[in-house]
Every structure is written in C-alpha cells, then in structure tokens.
Design a protein around this motif. Structure first.
Motif, PDB file in Angstrom:
ATOM      1  N   VAL A 159       0.849  -1.185   0.000  1.00 27.94           N
ATOM      2  CA  VAL A 159       0.000   0.000   0.000  1.00 27.94           C
ATOM      3  C   VAL A 159       0.886   1.236   0.000  1.00 27.94           C
ATOM      4  CG1 VAL A 159      -1.842   1.237   1.160  1.00 27.94           C
ATOM      5  CG2 VAL A 159      -1.691  -1.257   1.361  1.00 27.94           C
ATOM      6  N   VAL A 160       0.669   2.133  -0.961  1.00 26.26           N
ATOM      7  CA  VAL A 160       1.466   3.367  -1.033  1.00 26.26           C
ATOM      8  C   VAL A 160       0.497   4.552  -1.074  1.00 26.26           C
ATOM      9  CG1 VAL A 160       3.049   4.701  -2.448  1.00 26.26           C
ATOM     10  CG2 VAL A 160       3.361   2.218  -2.213  1.00 26.26           C
ATOM     11  N   ALA A 161       0.759   5.528  -0.200  1.00 24.78           N
ATOM     12  CA  ALA A 161      -0.061   6.754  -0.211  1.00 24.78           C
ATOM     13  C   ALA A 161       0.587   7.782  -1.126  1.00 24.78           C
ATOM     14  CB  ALA A 161      -0.167   7.289   1.211  1.00 24.78           C
ATOM     15  N   ILE A 162      -0.261   8.580  -1.786  1.00 19.98           N
ATOM     16  CA  ILE A 162       0.273   9.570  -2.717  1.00 19.98           C
ATOM     17  C   ILE A 162      -0.179  10.970  -2.271  1.00 19.98           C
ATOM     18  CG2 ILE A 162       0.351  10.303  -5.120  1.00 19.98           C
ATOM     19  CD1 ILE A 162       0.436   7.557  -5.826  1.00 19.98           C
ATOM     20  N   HIS A 163       0.765  11.871  -2.165  1.00 20.14           N
ATOM     21  CA  HIS A 163       0.448  13.253  -1.799  1.00 20.14           C
ATOM     22  C   HIS A 163       0.765  14.108  -3.004  1.00 20.14           C
ATOM     23  CE1 HIS A 163       0.573  17.096   0.290  1.00 20.14           C
ATOM     24  NE2 HIS A 163      -0.119  16.506   1.276  1.00 20.14           N
ATOM     25  N   ASP A 164      -0.267  14.468  -3.761  1.00 16.37           N
ATOM     26  CA  ASP A 164      -0.061  15.132  -5.053  1.00 16.37           C
ATOM     27  C   ASP A 164      -1.067  16.269  -5.181  1.00 16.37           C
ATOM     28  OD1 ASP A 164       0.534  15.794  -7.622  1.00 16.37           O
ATOM     29  OD2 ASP A 164      -0.467  14.041  -8.520  1.00 16.37           O
ATOM     30  N   LYS A 165      -0.752  17.423  -4.564  1.00 19.03           N
ATOM     31  CA  LYS A 165      -1.687  18.573  -4.536  1.00 19.03           C
ATOM     32  C   LYS A 165      -1.967  19.069  -5.949  1.00 19.03           C
ATOM     33  CE  LYS A 165      -3.078  20.522  -0.520  1.00 19.03           C
ATOM     34  NZ  LYS A 165      -2.317  20.912   0.664  1.00 19.03           N
ATOM     35  N   ALA A 166      -0.936  19.083  -6.808  1.00 23.33           N
ATOM     36  CA  ALA A 166      -1.095  19.647  -8.161  1.00 23.33           C
ATOM     37  C   ALA A 166      -1.857  18.714  -9.078  1.00 23.33           C
ATOM     38  CB  ALA A 166       0.286  19.942  -8.744  1.00 23.33           C
ATOM     39  N   GLU A 167      -2.066  17.489  -8.643  1.00 20.12           N
ATOM     40  CA  GLU A 167      -2.820  16.477  -9.394  1.00 20.12           C
ATOM     41  C   GLU A 167      -2.273  16.245 -10.796  1.00 20.12           C
ATOM     42  OE1 GLU A 167      -6.883  17.560  -9.124  1.00 20.12           O
ATOM     43  OE2 GLU A 167      -7.058  16.882  -7.058  1.00 20.12           O
ATOM     44  N   ILE A 168      -0.936  16.241 -10.876  1.00 19.31           N
ATOM     45  CA  ILE A 168      -0.294  15.989 -12.172  1.00 19.31           C
ATOM     46  C   ILE A 168      -0.340  14.509 -12.501  1.00 19.31           C
ATOM     47  CG2 ILE A 168       1.832  16.304 -13.506  1.00 19.31           C
ATOM     48  CD1 ILE A 168       2.662  18.246 -11.161  1.00 19.31           C
ATOM     49  N   PHE A 169      -0.232  13.705 -11.433  1.00 24.35           N
ATOM     50  CA  PHE A 169      -0.093  12.261 -11.666  1.00 24.35           C
ATOM     51  C   PHE A 169      -1.369  11.484 -11.365  1.00 24.35           C
ATOM     52  CE2 PHE A 169       4.157  13.878 -10.899  1.00 24.35           C
ATOM     53  CZ  PHE A 169       4.859  13.331 -11.954  1.00 24.35           C
ATOM     54  N   GLU A 170      -2.454  12.191 -11.341  1.00 26.65           N
ATOM     55  CA  GLU A 170      -3.731  11.579 -10.995  1.00 26.65           C
ATOM     56  C   GLU A 170      -3.975  10.262 -11.745  1.00 26.65           C
ATOM     57  OE1 GLU A 170      -6.901  14.213 -11.704  1.00 26.65           O
ATOM     58  OE2 GLU A 170      -8.075  13.502 -10.003  1.00 26.65           O
ATOM     59  N   THR A 171      -3.740  10.296 -13.066  1.00 30.14           N
ATOM     60  CA  THR A 171      -4.055   9.132 -13.891  1.00 30.14           C
ATOM     61  C   THR A 171      -2.972   8.067 -13.871  1.00 30.14           C
ATOM     62  OG1 THR A 171      -3.081  10.310 -15.730  1.00 30.14           O
ATOM     63  CG2 THR A 171      -5.482  10.378 -15.519  1.00 30.14           C
ATOM     64  N   ALA A 172      -1.768   8.459 -13.455  1.00 27.67           N
ATOM     65  CA  ALA A 172      -0.630   7.537 -13.577  1.00 27.67           C
ATOM     66  C   ALA A 172      -0.709   6.383 -12.588  1.00 27.67           C
ATOM     67  CB  ALA A 172       0.686   8.284 -13.389  1.00 27.67           C
ATOM     68  N   PHE A 173      -1.192   6.677 -11.361  1.00 30.10           N
ATOM     69  CA  PHE A 173      -1.164   5.629 -10.338  1.00 30.10           C
ATOM     70  C   PHE A 173      -2.504   4.944 -10.178  1.00 30.10           C
ATOM     71  CE2 PHE A 173       2.457   8.301  -9.297  1.00 30.10           C
ATOM     72  CZ  PHE A 173       3.448   7.345  -9.163  1.00 30.10           C
ATOM     73  N   GLN A 174      -2.671   3.850 -10.869  1.00 27.96           N
ATOM     74  CA  GLN A 174      -3.892   3.038 -10.757  1.00 27.96           C
ATOM     75  C   GLN A 174      -3.548   1.799  -9.926  1.00 27.96           C
ATOM     76  OE1 GLN A 174      -6.752   4.079 -11.962  1.00 27.96           O
ATOM     77  NE2 GLN A 174      -5.945   5.822 -13.139  1.00 27.96           N
ATOM     78  N   SER A 175      -4.392   1.550  -8.906  1.00 28.49           N
ATOM     79  CA  SER A 175      -4.139   0.378  -8.066  1.00 28.49           C
ATOM     80  C   SER A 175      -4.247  -0.909  -8.880  1.00 28.49           C
ATOM     81  CB  SER A 175      -5.143   0.315  -6.920  1.00 28.49           C
ATOM     82  OG  SER A 175      -4.998   1.451  -6.116  1.00 28.49           O
ATOM     83  N   ASP A 176      -3.403  -1.890  -8.560  1.00 28.40           N
ATOM     84  CA  ASP A 176      -3.525  -3.223  -9.179  1.00 28.40           C
ATOM     85  C   ASP A 176      -3.397  -4.293  -8.115  1.00 28.40           C
ATOM     86  OD1 ASP A 176      -0.820  -3.435  -8.641  1.00 28.40           O
ATOM     87  OD2 ASP A 176      -0.245  -2.719 -10.638  1.00 28.40           O
ATOM     88  N   ALA A 177      -3.170  -5.515  -8.572  1.00 28.25           N
ATOM     89  CA  ALA A 177      -3.171  -6.658  -7.631  1.00 28.25           C
ATOM     90  C   ALA A 177      -2.075  -6.537  -6.587  1.00 28.25           C
ATOM     91  CB  ALA A 177      -3.038  -7.963  -8.400  1.00 28.25           C
ATOM     92  N   SER A 178      -0.920  -6.017  -7.024  1.00 28.48           N
ATOM     93  CA  SER A 178       0.197  -6.050  -6.082  1.00 28.48           C
ATOM     94  C   SER A 178       0.329  -4.744  -5.290  1.00 28.48           C
ATOM     95  CB  SER A 178       1.505  -6.365  -6.824  1.00 28.48           C
ATOM     96  OG  SER A 178       1.739  -5.349  -7.776  1.00 28.48           O
ATOM     97  N   VAL A 179      -0.048  -3.633  -5.867  1.00 31.23           N
ATOM     98  CA  VAL A 179       0.096  -2.356  -5.159  1.00 31.23           C
ATOM     99  C   VAL A 179      -1.236  -1.581  -5.157  1.00 31.23           C
ATOM    100  CG1 VAL A 179       1.506  -0.300  -4.878  1.00 31.23           C
ATOM    101  CG2 VAL A 179       2.415  -2.258  -6.128  1.00 31.23           C
TER     102      VAL A 179
END
Lengths: 431, 309
Positions: free
Chosen positions: A52-72
C-alpha cells in the motif's frame, strides 16, 4: 599391471560401498530439486505480499498515472497536510508515501519528488513507481513541445531480433541465458567433484598411514602404483556417480519434455514466427535445452573432470602422505583451493560477459583453471583446436604433477610423528 | 648355496644422517637370525632395504644367490613394527587382497586362508571387520597376512611388541614350526631375552654399525668367563672359606636359592677344571647348586656397546 588392477578394484569398492557415497549419489539430486522448489516457493510467497502506497499530489499531475492493481494499492492523501499524512501512513504501516511538490515544471519535478518510508523500500516497488513517474513526465514534455501522443504511441516499434549462428542454428536471448546456466553449473559441479573426490583420495591416504597398513602394502607394490591405483579407483567411483546423475537428469528431462510435448523433431520445419506464437515460454526454454550440445557438454565434462581430478587429486595424495592426521592438512589446503576459486570467479564474471574474451581464453589454457573455465565456455561454442590445445597443456601438467606428487608420497608415507613444512616437502622432491 | 640372504657393505644415508654404515650380513638357510640393537640403530632401515621399500645408497643384497629384484617380493613375508590393517574392510577380503598383491592367485589364496584359519582356530571370521575384532584377534590376522604366501624369508620387526602374552607365545611356536618346515627367519628386536629363546644366529647393531655376529652359542662361548655358581651346606663354613681363598678366585654371588646355603661364585683359571672344583666342594659339604654362568645376550650387548664407546 596386475597389482595396479587389484588396487584400483579395492579402492573403487571401498569408495562405492561407503554409506556416505550411496546417500550422496541418490539423495543429493532429490535434495537439489527440493531446494530449487523451496526457493521458488519462498520467492513467490514474498512477492504476493500486497503493498500500500499513499500519494500526496496537490497539483494532481499524476492523478491518472497511479492506478491500483493486484500487487500495489495507491491511496490519495493529497487532502492532508504533509506532516499529518506522514504520521498517518506511519501509523497505518503502509509501505510508503510519495510526495509530489506543487510545481508545473517537469524538469523541476524530475529531481524533487520524494518517497518516505519506514524501512528501505523493495527494489521492485521503487522501479515500478519510477517507471510510472518518468512515463508521465515524458508525456508532459512531449505535449509541451506539441507532439501528438497518439501518433507517438503508434510510432513506437518493438524489435525482436532473430539470432542465428553462421551454421544456421536459430537461438534466442533465452538460449544464451541457458548456456550461461549450463556452463556455470558444469564448471561449478566440476569444482565440487574435484574437491570432494580429491578429499576422498587424501583421506584414504591418511587412513592407510594412520592404520599403519601402508608399509605392508608397499613391501608388495611400488608406492607409485599404490598412489595411482588409489587415484584411479576413486575416479571410477566419481564417474559412477556422475553417470547415475546423468541418467537421473536424462529421465527427468525426458519426462518433463514429454509432459510439455517437446522434442527436437517436432519443432523442425517450423518457422521461428510459428514458434513464438505457438510455444509457451516454458516450451521454448525446454527447446533451448534440448537444442544445446548436451552430449558434447557431457563428454567434455567427463574428459575435463578426469584430467582436472588427476591433477588435483595427485596433489591431495601428496598432502595426505605428508601429514599424520586430517587436522594437519589445513595449511596445505589453501593453495589448492585458490586456483579452483579463481577458475570459478573468472568463469562467472569473465566468461559470461564475453566467452571468447582474452581473459576467458587465457584462463581456459592455464592448467590449474582450465577444467573449470573451459567447461563454462563450451556451451557458447569453442573451436576444436582450442579445446585440443587446452587439453594438451593439461595432460602434460598432469603427468608432471603426478611425477612430483609421487616423490613426496613415497617419502611421506613412511614418516611418522612430524608435521612437515613447505621447506621439507621441497627437500623430499629432490631426493 | 648355504646362505639365503647376503648383504655386502650396505650403506644408507638420509641427508647427513647415516642410518647404515657398510653393513654386511649372511643369513644361513632354515635358521632364525636375530638382529639386535637399541632403537635407532639401523635395524628397520636394513629390513626396509631387504623389502625393497628403500634402496641402499651403496652395497648389494642377494637372495638365494641372486641380486635382490622386484621378482623376489613374493618370496618375502614382512611383519613391520608399525603394523595395522584396513579397519572397515572384511577380514577375508583383506587377506585375499594382500595375498594377491604378493602374487598368489585367488584360488590359491582362498585355500591357504582356510588352512590358516583352521590352524589358528579362527573359523568364521571371514565376514567380520577388523574394527569388530579384539586386538589379539587382529594380531592373528596380521600374522596370517605375513605367512600366507609361504615365503622363503620371513621378516619380523619387533614381532612381540604389542602382542599379548598368549598371542606372543602362539606366534613364537608358529615361528619355530615355520623354521622347521624350511623357512628362514630374520627378526629384529631390542628385547634381548627373546633372542636367547629363539635365535640360532644373531648380529648386534649399534649406531648404524655392526658390532658382532655369528652363532648365538658360539658368541656366548666366546664371552663366557669360566665362572660357576655354587650353593653349599658346608660342614665347617670358616674352614671352607679359608681353603677356597687359597685355591680359587671367589666372587660375591647374587643368585637366589631356596635353601639358606652358603652361596658364592668361583672364577676358574685356565689351568683349573670344573671337575677339580666339583671334587673339592664335595669334600666340604652337601652341594645343592652348581651351574656354569653363561653370559646373557644382554650382558654381551652392554659389554660390546661400552667397548665401542
């Protein structure tokens, strides 16, 4: 000659009837298989652990990049203050927190994104995150310079290089890994054989010396005959073990390839494209193994094993004759192990990097390392004259070494009660 | 050919150390020949040369008139001082192996093993391992290994060291039987008393040199001093003492006697005979003990070594 035969037979039977020999021959292949399975199982266990990884991205640049999957699983913590978010992640024992600063400049972002975690994160997780970040930033830059992303994607081309030898044999990248594996395994096995069987010879010499039977025997035969008989008899025991393993391995390979329906004949006539589309990865690995010059590797293994073993075991025999008990052998063991270890290291670093490079070639001629190094080179293809030259040097050295070892042996077996120094051994050589 | 083994001027050096110095020896056929000497005198070196384990630096050795060669190995049986057998090998296989190395065929060896097993009363040891046997049993096996191939020359290096008294006696009897059946026996020891009992001939070695050799009783004759031990119950002890002093050389005695007799030694001069002394003594009391003192090998050895020094 009659006496030599008698000695060889006695030594062979003494080795083969030994309980340890029987156990090693039949149990160690099973043990090896069990080890491999265990390691594979443990590795898979390790990888299935969910992260499990938390993301702190106020500018929302990477909104689409990090999609949860089976392993993370990726969680969005952007709404929290950074300090609070870190505390919360630490408390919930997540694997880490990815902090992305509020900045539109990809150049700046590339250097300033941070990853917080309790312990050092696993390499696979880091490379996964890294890949995602860099892909996203690359796209940003491309867009900024006015490139159409769809056109860019469609322009991407995967290359699958068709590797073929001059003689027309098709190989793949996988095949060269397999060659590496087989070469490495053969070299390593040879080293183990030399050490194990050399030690057997040494122990048996010491045994005869401490039993005091040696004087009775050399009143009937020449010390040289006794030493040679011992070395030969023990080598036949080694060959017996090797043949049993070959038969085991053959049966194993045959039954596994039968299971996957692979045989060299059934694959002939198919184009490589067919192969790639029709065969699974497992099948292609098996095909590569079947296509290896297994017979030539086995034969070479046998020849190099016998010669390398003669070379080292005559030294082992001389050491056994020089000392009174096994504990005294330590100081003489080191110089034996050094060239063997050197052979293995040269093999694993130099041969695998470049099988026909200068270092690999030189070490496959030096007699103390050539059995190991040449065996590692052989799966990659070595000219016959190179093998012949290496063997010729090795054979000459073997004869010379046996001659020297016999001199030490002759004097040593009748010396009781003192531990000789190197200086004394040298004196015995000149007797 | 009278002698089975002849050594001529055999020398052996290890570096600056001389192990044997111009050593010569002749061992007659069908005799028991003892080589005597303290530890380190060169006995084992000589025996190893005869066994062709080491080569002499100079000098020659002949067996039955022929220069010693590898073909003679089968005619020699050797029981080394440092002895032992393969611990984890079966008794039968072990003897068979060692006999075959001496040149016997498997069939010959088997029938001979059976013969010796019966002779030494060890029936069912064939499948036992040496480590399962007692020390005395193992020594019997060792003996069989030495004699199995019926060698002409048997060499025993310190044969009785390490044997228990029962086995030692058995071995002694077997050695005598082998001699009577035609074998020649060479044995080396530093225990002088075993030579007295067994040997027909002997040689003394000290510090790699031979001091003396020959027939044991001739050597003893050569070294005897014409001394007699006497124990007598005298009619009048004072008178006897005085008369003895006048006529004979009397020495103090230190032998044991079961009676409380008057004990002394008499050394005769060349002109005196034992009969004279005997007649004299008979006149003066009841004679209980009258024996010529024969020098022991030990005495001769000590005498020789002190002379040499």
């Amino acid at each position: 000659m009659r006496n030599l035969k008698l000695i060889v037979i006695r030594e062979y039977l003494a080795r083969v009837r030994n309980k340890t020999f029987v156990i090693m021959t039949f149990l160690s292949p099973l043990f090896m298989v069990a080890m491999v399975l265990l390691i594979a199982y443990l590795t898979s266990l390790n990888n299935t652990e969910e992260k499990v990884v938390a993301i702190h991205d106020k500018a929302e640049i990477f909104e689409t990049a990090f999609q949860s999957d089976a392993s993370v699983t990726y969680l969005d913590y952007s709404h929290l203050e950074l300090g609070v978010a870190i505390d919360s992640v630490a408390k919930k024992e997540f694997n880490g927190l990815l902090f992305i600063p509020q900045n539109e400049n990809p150049q700046y972002l590339a250097k300033n994104i941070q990853f917080f975690s309790e312990e050092a994160p696993s390499a696979s997780l880091l490379s996964e995150i890294n890949k995602k970040l860099s892909k996203q930033l690359t796209q940003k830059k491309l867009q900024a310079s006015g490139v159409d992303l769809q056109k860019y994607d469609s322009a991407k081309t995967e290359v699958s290089l068709q590797i073929e030898t001059f003689s027309g044999q098709k190989t793949s990248k996988m095949a060269s890994y397999i060659k590496m594996f087989f070469g490495g395994a053969a070299g390593y096995l040879l080293m183990m054989f030399i050490i194990i069987y050399g030690n057997m010879v040494m122990r048996s010499v010491i045994e005869e010396k401490t039993n005091r039977i040696v004087e009775i025997i050399i009143s009937s035969v020449k010390p040289m005959q006794l030493m040679l008989g011992k070395i030969l008899g023990t080598s036949f025991a080694g060959i017996t073990q090797f043949l049993i393993w070959i038969i085991f391995g053959g049966i194993l390979l045959y039954s596994v390839s039968g299971f996957f329906d692979i045989s060299p004949q059934s694959m002939q006539g198919m184009s490589s494209a067919d192969l790639q589309s029709q065969t699974t990865q497992m099948q292609s690995i098996l095909l590569d193994i079947v296509n290896l010059p297994l017979l030539s590797i086995s034969l070479n293994f046998l020849v190099y094993f016998i010669l390398g073993y003669f070379l080292y075991s005559s030294i082992y025999a001389a050491i056994g004759a020089a000392v009174d008990s096994e504990t005294d052998t330590q100081q003489f063991m080191f110089p034996i192990l050094i060239p063997l270890m050197l052979g293995i290291y040269v093999g694993f670093f130099s041969v695998i990097e470049n099988p026909n490079g200068l270092v690999a070639v030189i070490f496959s001629y030096i007699p103390l390392t050539s059995p190991v190094v040449m065996l590692m080179r052989i799966p990659f293809g070595v000219a016959w004259w190179e093998v012949a030259l290496s063997l010729a040097i090795l054979i000459a050295t073997v004869i010379f070494t046996i001659f020297l070892a016999a001199k030490i042996y002759r004097t040593g077996i009748l010396m009781y009660g003192k531990k000789p120094s190197y200086k004394e051994l040298f004196k015995w050589l000149r007797h | 050919m009278q002698n089975l083994l002849v050594a001529e001027n055999v020398s052996k050096h290890y570096g600056t150390y001389t192990a044997l110095n111009r050593f010569s020896l002749a061992i007659p056929k069908q005799s028991i020949f003892g080589i005597l000497g303290p530890n380190g005198a060169g006995k084992t070196t000589f025996i190893r040369i005869v066994n062709q384990i080491t080569m002499p630096d100079s000098g020659k050795v002949f067996l039955n008139g022929e220069a010693l060669a590898p073909k003679h190995i089968g005619q020699i049986g050797y029981l080394p001082e440092e002895r032992g057998l393969y611990k984890s090998m079966k008794v039968g296989e072990q003897i068979l192996y060692l006999a075959q190395l001496k040149g016997l065929s498997k069939q010959e060896a088997k029938s001979k093993i059976n013969y010796w097993f019966e002779r030494l009363e060890i029936g069912d040891w064939w499948n036992k391992k040496i480590q399962e046997l007692s020390k005395g049993m193992a020594q019997k096996i060792q003996f069989i290994v030495t004699v199995l191939h019926a060698p002409k020359l048997l060499i025993f290096d310190e044969p009785f060291s390490g044997f228990d008294p029962v086995s030692a006696n058995l071995i002694k009897e077997e050695i005598l039987k082998l001699r009577d059946n035609g074998a020649t026996i060479l044995f080396s020891t530093h225990r002088m008393e075993s030579v007295e009992e067994l040997c027909d001939y002997m040689a003394l070695i000290h510090k790699s040199n031979k001091l003396i050799d020959g027939k044991v009783n001739e050597i003893k004759k050569e070294f005897k001093t014409n001394t007699f031990q006497v124990a007598i119950a005298p009619k009048n002890q004072k008178e006897l003492e005085q008369l003895l002093q006048q006529h004979f050389e009397v020495l103090p005695a230190n032998f044991l006697s079961i009676n409380h007799d008057y004990r002394f030694n008499v050394r005769l001069q060349a002109r005196q005979s034992a009969n004279e002394l005997l007649a004299f003594l008979l006149n003066h009391g009841e004679l209980n003990h009258f024996v010529e003192v024969i020098p022991s090998v030990n005495d001769i050895f000590i005498d020789k070594v002190t002379q040499y020094a």
